[in-house]
Design a protein around this motif. Structure first.
Motif, PDB file in Angstrom:
ATOM      1  N   ASN A 183       0.830  -1.208   0.000  1.00 46.27           N
ATOM      2  CA  ASN A 183       0.000   0.000   0.000  1.00 46.27           C
ATOM      3  C   ASN A 183       0.868   1.263   0.000  1.00 46.27           C
ATOM      4  O   ASN A 183       0.638   2.193  -0.781  1.00 46.27           O
ATOM      5  N   ALA A 218       1.280   3.966  -3.183  1.00 43.59           N
ATOM      6  CA  ALA A 218       0.909   5.357  -2.900  1.00 43.59           C
ATOM      7  C   ALA A 218       2.068   6.298  -3.227  1.00 43.59           C
ATOM      8  O   ALA A 218       1.876   7.359  -3.860  1.00 43.59           O
ATOM      9  N   GLU A 219       3.271   5.938  -2.811  1.00 48.59           N
ATOM     10  CA  GLU A 219       4.433   6.797  -3.106  1.00 48.59           C
ATOM     11  C   GLU A 219       4.708   6.847  -4.599  1.00 48.59           C
ATOM     12  O   GLU A 219       5.093   7.899  -5.135  1.00 48.59           O
ATOM     13  N   ASN A 223       2.223   9.261  -6.167  1.00 44.77           N
ATOM     14  CA  ASN A 223       2.421  10.637  -5.693  1.00 44.77           C
ATOM     15  C   ASN A 223       3.654  11.288  -6.301  1.00 44.77           C
ATOM     16  O   ASN A 223       3.700  12.521  -6.449  1.00 44.77           O
ATOM     17  N   LEU A 251      -3.162  -3.548  -0.957  1.00 44.52           N
ATOM     18  CA  LEU A 251      -3.436  -2.149  -1.275  1.00 44.52           C
ATOM     19  C   LEU A 251      -4.688  -1.679  -0.561  1.00 44.52           C
ATOM     20  O   LEU A 251      -5.628  -2.450  -0.341  1.00 44.52           O
ATOM     21  N   ASP A 301      -4.559   4.536   1.111  1.00 45.37           N
ATOM     22  CA  ASP A 301      -3.483   5.435   0.682  1.00 45.37           C
ATOM     23  C   ASP A 301      -3.198   5.283  -0.806  1.00 45.37           C
ATOM     24  O   ASP A 301      -3.018   6.288  -1.526  1.00 45.37           O
ATOM     25  N   ALA A 302      -3.135   4.040  -1.279  1.00 42.94           N
ATOM     26  CA  ALA A 302      -2.894   3.813  -2.701  1.00 42.94           C
ATOM     27  C   ALA A 302      -4.043   4.361  -3.546  1.00 42.94           C
ATOM     28  O   ALA A 302      -3.812   4.938  -4.625  1.00 42.94           O
ATOM     29  N   ALA A 347      -3.884   8.154  -3.804  1.00 40.45           N
ATOM     30  CA  ALA A 347      -2.776   8.593  -4.657  1.00 40.45           C
ATOM     31  C   ALA A 347      -3.082   8.395  -6.139  1.00 40.45           C
ATOM     32  O   ALA A 347      -2.818   9.287  -6.962  1.00 40.45           O
ATOM     33  N   SER A 402     -12.252   6.702   1.155  1.00 37.42           N
ATOM     34  CA  SER A 402     -11.495   6.636  -0.104  1.00 37.42           C
ATOM     35  C   SER A 402     -12.366   6.124  -1.243  1.00 37.42           C
ATOM     36  O   SER A 402     -12.227   6.574  -2.386  1.00 37.42           O
TER      37      SER A 402
END
Length: 615
Positions: A478, A482-483, A486, A514, A517-518, A521, A545
């Motif tokens: 996850n 997300a990173e 982003n 996941l 957060d994912a 993003a 979300s």
């Protein structure tokens, strides 16, 4: 009167004890019955001296007489059970029995005594009393009054008409007993001896409550769809209609493929010498001669797609090598009979091939890939799905396609004996070589893909990607996904490169790590451009979300949120209100949906279980 000690022995009941204590036995009841009959019929002859002494025994012998009468099975009047134990008037004399009746009674007494002695000898417990000697059970036997059925084939006299007949398995007992009835008398009494027993009622199979409901608005079919369905039903006679044009041939092909009805006789309906494109969705019934005829009747073919084409063999592909010289795109599902040398010959005969898409071809090997890359320099589309011989060395041969390859699919590689044959390092090297020109990438079900593939493969090397499919890659996390979303744009801008555009198609199905957060993003990166999104089994995705999808992705056409546990009526309501182009939502395993789940015309909500719709 002296009585036997009141010891409760065996399975006797309270009524049995009461009758025994009160002295009510078959002998006393029979005596009272005879007294009443004598009073009503004074002319009846009295009992002879042979039995007179038996009634004048002393009261001390009463128990012996009572037990003997119970063993003899004498009848009695059940209405007189409550009469007092002793009578003030002297007992009348018994009738004299005939010699035959007396012999029969003695034989019965002897058999009873023998049976009683045998049963008592088998048990060492003196307190045990067999149920046959229990007066309560003995009385019930008297009431039953039936006898064992005579053996089949023996002769009996009918109890009603006195006619002799042969006993069969259909013979019925007389009612009232004793005796047996012949078949005509049994029928005249309302019983059919030959009637078969009623068949047992079959239990109704329990209905499955987990029935999937499709929220699809039913509309009146159009005239075109009615005609297509009619042609599908009478496809074998469609030649009589003459030329029906090419406008709806694809819809007709889909209709008849559902029932696997494309045959060598009706397939020419889809052929034409001017055809450049042909798609048949199920050619299971087309054998090798029919597949060769397909090429002969469509010599100008440039795009050919055949699904379930397991009957394509070496001879068919060799025939296509010369019969289809203009072929540019070939898509086959299941050509597992074609051997490696024939593939190589076909590639060398078609250097202008731009698209080669195959699924389930276990004989496609390293030499086939080498011949494909060396012969077809302008290859733009490549699909190698479910190829059992796929490995890292085969991937290295694809690097010369850099700059021309725009669509690449290498999904479900290997076999049961060789699971996950492709390493993450080999995939990163491949994307580094050909990723710059790719617009579509499908690497689903490559189990070795981790977050490193996103950061070392996709982020630095993709510039035109609009469709990404990474389904069945459970090692993705996850935080890593997300990173990646982003920083995807920012990393390219920092390096002075053109950033990758937003994705239109994203399939990350069955990536169970996941979550919210994912999802935040990817919606931030690609939300407005997304048209097709699959996040099945994102079990950690929060309700907040999921509701953000409607606000960030208003152009969605299809959405799969199956097994996202937080999907409820409010999530579906927000999607239907905000996504005006939405056509399909899959909600398998979303247990929070209820009977109040909103609906909308032209939007199919697939996967709602019937149990959730019970109010």
């Amino acid at each position: 009167m002296s009585r036997r000690a009141n010891n409760v022995r065996g399975p006797t009941s309270a009524l049995t004890d009461f009758l025994r204590e009160s002295g009510i036995t078959p002998t006393t009841i029979a005596r009272r019955t005879r007294t009443r009959n004598q009073a009503e019929n004074p002319d009846q002859p009295e009992a002879g001296p042979s039995t007179a002494g038996q009634d004048q025994d002393q009261p001390a012998n009463g128990n012996r007489e009572e037990r003997g009468a119970a063993e003899n099975g004498d009848d009695y009047d059940s209405d007189n059970l409550d009469e007092p134990e002793e009578e003030e008037t002297p007992a009348p004399k018994k009738r004299k029995l005939s010699k035959a009746a007396e012999a029969k009674l003695k034989a019965k007494e002897k058999a009873k005594a023998k049976k009683k002695t045998k049963k008592r000898g088998d048990d060492d417990d003196d307190d045990y009393e067999d149920s046959d000697d229990d007066p309560y059970n003995a009385l019930s036997k008297m009431w039953k009054g039936d006898l064992p059925k005579p053996p089949i084939g023996s002769f009996e006299k009918c109890a009603k008409c006195k006619t002799q007949f042969t006993v069969t398995k259909y013979t019925l007992a007389a009612n009232p007993p004793p005796g047996w009835l012949c078949h005509p008398c049994a029928k005249s009494g309302g019983s059919d001896p030959f009637k078969k027993p009623a068949a047992p009622r079959k239990r109704k199979a329990p209905t499955d409550k987990r029935v999937v409901v499709y929220f699809e608005e039913k509309k009146f079919p159009s005239l075109v769809s009615l005609c297509i369905d009619l042609l599908g039903n009478y496809i074998d006679d469609v030649e009589a209609l003459g030329d029906i044009g090419n406008l709806n041939l694809d819809e007709i092909a889909k209709t008849i493929s559902k029932s696997r009805r494309i045959t060598a006789q009706n397939a020419p309906l889809f052929y034409d010498v001017e055809n450049t494109r042909l798609t048949l969705y199920d050619v299971t019934n087309l054998e090798a001669p029919a597949l060769c005829a397909l090429a002969n009747l469509n010599p100008n073919m440039t795009h050919l797609r055949l699904d379930f084409c397991g009957r394509i063999d070496n001879e068919v592909l060799r025939h296509w090598k010369t019969a289809l010289p203009n072929l540019k795109r070939l898509e086959l599902l299941g050509p597992f009979l074609v051997r490696a040398p024939v593939w190589q010959e076909f590639f060398r005969a078609h250097p202008s091939l731009e698209g080669f898409l195959i699924t389930q071809s276990p004989r496609f090997d390293l030499e086939c890939m080498r011949a494909l890359v060396s012969s077809c320099k302008n290859l733009k589309e490549l699909r190698l799905s479910e190829i059992g011989l796929m490995d890292d060395e085969l991937l290295d041969l694809l690097k010369p396609l850099a700059g021309t390859l725009t669509s690449l699919e290498i999904s479900r590689p290997g076999s049961a004996a060789r699971p996950d044959p492709l390493s993450e390092e080999a995939l990163i090297d491949l994307i580094a070589a050909v990723g710059g020109s790719l617009t579509h990438l499908n690497l689903s079900h490559n189990g070795d893909i981790t977050d490193q593939f996103l950061f070392k493969g996709l982020k630095p090397h993709t510039r035109k990607l609009t469709s990404l499919k990474l389904a069945g890659t459970p090692e993705l996390t996850n935080a890593g996904v997300a990173e990646f979303f982003n920083t995807w744009v920012a990393t390219a801008q920092t390096a002075g490169k053109t950033p990758n555009p937003p994705l239109e198609v994203l399939d990350m199905d069955r990536d169970h790590q996941l979550g919210a957060d994912a999802l935040f993003a990817l919606l931030e990166h690609s939300g407005p451009a997304l048209k097709h999104l699959r996040i099945n089994q994102w079990t950690a995705a929060s309700q907040e979300s999921l509701q953000t999808i409607a606000a960030r992705a208003p152009n969605l056409q299809t959405l799969d949120v199956g097994f996202c546990r937080e999907v409820d009526d409010w999530v579906i309501k927000s999607l239907l209100e905000s996504c005006q182009s939405l056509k399909e939502v899959k909600v398998w395993g979303c247990q929070r949906l209820t009977v109040d789940c909103p609906r909308k015309r032209d939007v199919n909500i697939i996967g709602v279980e019937a149990g959730q719709l019970v109010s």
